[in-house]
Design a protein around this motif. Sequence first.
Motif, PDB file in Angstrom:
ATOM      1  N   LEU A 290     111.372  62.834  68.403  1.00  0.00           N
ATOM      2  CA  LEU A 290     112.130  63.770  69.226  1.00  0.00           C
ATOM      3  C   LEU A 290     112.571  63.101  70.528  1.00  0.00           C
ATOM      4  O   LEU A 290     113.676  63.342  71.024  1.00  0.00           O
ATOM      5  N   THR A 291     111.720  62.240  71.074  1.00  0.00           N
ATOM      6  CA  THR A 291     112.095  61.499  72.281  1.00  0.00           C
ATOM      7  C   THR A 291     113.272  60.573  72.006  1.00  0.00           C
ATOM      8  O   THR A 291     114.184  60.442  72.830  1.00  0.00           O
ATOM      9  N   ALA A 292     113.284  59.943  70.830  1.00  0.00           N
ATOM     10  CA  ALA A 292     114.421  59.095  70.454  1.00  0.00           C
ATOM     11  C   ALA A 292     115.700  59.921  70.383  1.00  0.00           C
ATOM     12  O   ALA A 292     116.769  59.472  70.834  1.00  0.00           O
ATOM     13  N   LEU A 293     115.615  61.131  69.830  1.00  0.00           N
ATOM     14  CA  LEU A 293     116.782  62.016  69.799  1.00  0.00           C
ATOM     15  C   LEU A 293     117.243  62.344  71.217  1.00  0.00           C
ATOM     16  O   LEU A 293     118.450  62.341  71.509  1.00  0.00           O
TER      17      LEU A 293
ATOM     18  N   ALA B  39     117.513  68.049  61.779  1.00  0.00           N
ATOM     19  CA  ALA B  39     116.190  67.442  61.905  1.00  0.00           C
ATOM     20  C   ALA B  39     115.146  68.422  62.440  1.00  0.00           C
ATOM     21  O   ALA B  39     113.950  68.242  62.196  1.00  0.00           O
ATOM     22  N   THR B  40     115.572  69.423  63.185  1.00  0.00           N
ATOM     23  CA  THR B  40     114.623  70.378  63.782  1.00  0.00           C
ATOM     24  C   THR B  40     114.630  71.726  63.072  1.00  0.00           C
ATOM     25  O   THR B  40     113.993  72.671  63.534  1.00  0.00           O
ATOM     26  N   GLU B  41     115.329  71.827  61.953  1.00  0.00           N
ATOM     27  CA  GLU B  41     115.489  73.118  61.259  1.00  0.00           C
ATOM     28  C   GLU B  41     114.148  73.760  60.927  1.00  0.00           C
ATOM     29  O   GLU B  41     113.904  74.941  61.225  1.00  0.00           O
TER      30      GLU B  41
ATOM     31  N   GLN C  20     115.084  54.835  65.063  1.00  0.00           N
ATOM     32  CA  GLN C  20     113.940  55.732  64.910  1.00  0.00           C
ATOM     33  C   GLN C  20     114.376  57.139  64.507  1.00  0.00           C
ATOM     34  O   GLN C  20     113.812  57.732  63.581  1.00  0.00           O
ATOM     35  N   PHE C  21     115.383  57.681  65.190  1.00  0.00           N
ATOM     36  CA  PHE C  21     115.795  59.042  64.866  1.00  0.00           C
ATOM     37  C   PHE C  21     116.475  59.110  63.504  1.00  0.00           C
ATOM     38  O   PHE C  21     116.248  60.053  62.736  1.00  0.00           O
TER      39      PHE C  21
ATOM     40  N   ILE D 208     113.667  63.748  56.659  1.00  0.00           N
ATOM     41  CA  ILE D 208     113.629  65.217  56.649  1.00  0.00           C
ATOM     42  C   ILE D 208     114.725  65.779  55.755  1.00  0.00           C
ATOM     43  O   ILE D 208     114.518  66.757  55.027  1.00  0.00           O
ATOM     44  N   GLY D 209     115.912  65.159  55.783  1.00  0.00           N
ATOM     45  CA  GLY D 209     117.004  65.623  54.932  1.00  0.00           C
ATOM     46  C   GLY D 209     116.673  65.515  53.461  1.00  0.00           C
ATOM     47  O   GLY D 209     116.957  66.428  52.668  1.00  0.00           O
TER      48      GLY D 209
END
Length: 580
Positions: A254-257, A330-332, A172-173, A180-181
């Motif tokens: 985000l939970t998967a991360l 991923a959170t940039e 998932q992550f 996103i990349g």
Amino acid sequence: MSRRGHRAALPPAEHRTESPLGPDGLVVTVINKAGLTREFDFAELPVPDRLQRSLARLFAAQSRAWTSHETAKTCWSRVTVFATFLSELENTPQDLDEVTVAILKRWRTRHVSTTTGKAVLSTIRLLLRQDPRFTGGPVTEELLRRFPAAKPSKQSYEDDERKRVVLAAQRQFRAAWLRIGENTRLLRAWQAGEPVKGSRDWRLGEVLDHLARTGDVPRSILPSGQPHVDHRSLLGGASPEKTWGRLFLSRMELTALAVLLTDRFAWNLKVYDRMPTPTAAPSAGEKASITYQVQVEKHRAGRGRWFSTENITDSGADSPGRLITQALEATEHGRALAARLAPGTDLLMVSRLYAPSRVAHRHQDTERPRPVGPLSFGIAYNDAQRWQEAHDLGGSPFQRARRTTVTREGRPRQHTQDTNERVYVLPDARVQRDSRSVFADGAMEALEQARAEVFPGHLVDAPNPAHVQTVTADCEDEKTSPWPAPGGGCGADFMLCLACKNAYVHPGHHPRLALLHQQLESLRSVLEDGVWNEQWQDHLLRLEDLRDKVGAAAWDAALARAGSDDHTLVRLLVKGDLTP
């Protein structure tokens, strides 16, 4: 004193700390670390007024050490259970001085058989001990009576269970990180003016720029009042992955991360709510590596010890820091948008809400940061619940993943050594099972060592004139010694004669050997264990084996016959002054 050694300024003389107990003696106000307040009204408890006020006073006194509303809510729920129990008695106590031994026995019996019940007993005991009416006597003794410690309800994952959880989180992550990349590269190319104006990539870059600045793709309102995604054909649909998900993680992603971070670093779930963005610096002497400083909040460590810093290096695909690098990538855009909407916001774990207005309106958790625009921070308990349900895991993965990592690494993580052993290692079924082979191997090794440390020579009734006499035994053939000297013959010291198959012991040796055995035993009390074990343990084991072969009675009798020569030789042996 301050860190620089200057005396801290005193508060004004008229300064008074505000009491958490309200003027009416029934409402307690608890302030958490964020400065937010929460009130607990003891008038709601189903017990008489005097008892309500006594419990409120104790609760208020205890609350001075709290910095979390979760702690206060937990204590409040357990006080409510206690008050409800008292209200159901035939004669409800009017105040704490009417609580009897019989009442406490019934209270204990009701709760002591379950893990949750033991937690309730522990909380109420801690609360009541502050009251001067529980400082002595039979009631206090009953209150303080010990009960078995609760066993942890969670166990670490078996290998196949862990693989299943980690694989689900990775899939998932990683999909989100790649998505996103790819869109980030397209956005940067558009910002650099690379795509041809009017081309598909140019138009898509324009949409992504709008998304990065506002948190959403352009939308228009239909006559029906429903929002409509503009450029739907260009984006390929109206789903989150095709719209705002191009630059932002969803709460489930985000939970998967967070699951992956917990599996890697054993961080507590609450850590993710306020984890600052890691700072990075090139590793010393390593141009290809980068080391992150990650600030970890330890909620239960106590005042002044809430934070610790972990250095984590990204030196390649399999290094621990690679996951931090991917988390930052991923959170940039989420972090950049949060900083624009609320200057000063710098939290790593940021996601985009599905319905920002509805969720922000319902946000009542005073322990977690409030949403900023369409963004949410950290992992809520219901996020973990939804994630495990979506992947059919049968339970939240965070506690078990953390326990698995702690027991796998065998060292404390954000807790003390005592907690590590008492809470994580010793009660864990997988650790217990895996330890059986270790214990068995250790026992076999000890048995083999014990078998090796025996007297391998010969017991005889009389000396043989053909044998060479030594201090501890007679030698049959020093030329075949296991410890040959460089110039020929035997190079072993006299204590090792008892470890040689060429040794012969007759009754004339028994007094001296019995005395030597006694002296080695006495050395045990004056030398450190490590020193004694290294120098004398093997020799003592051989002497004990020899004593068993001679017989305890004959051995003790021989000790009584030890003469002055025996004492002198044994003293020289022990001091190391006798050499071959």
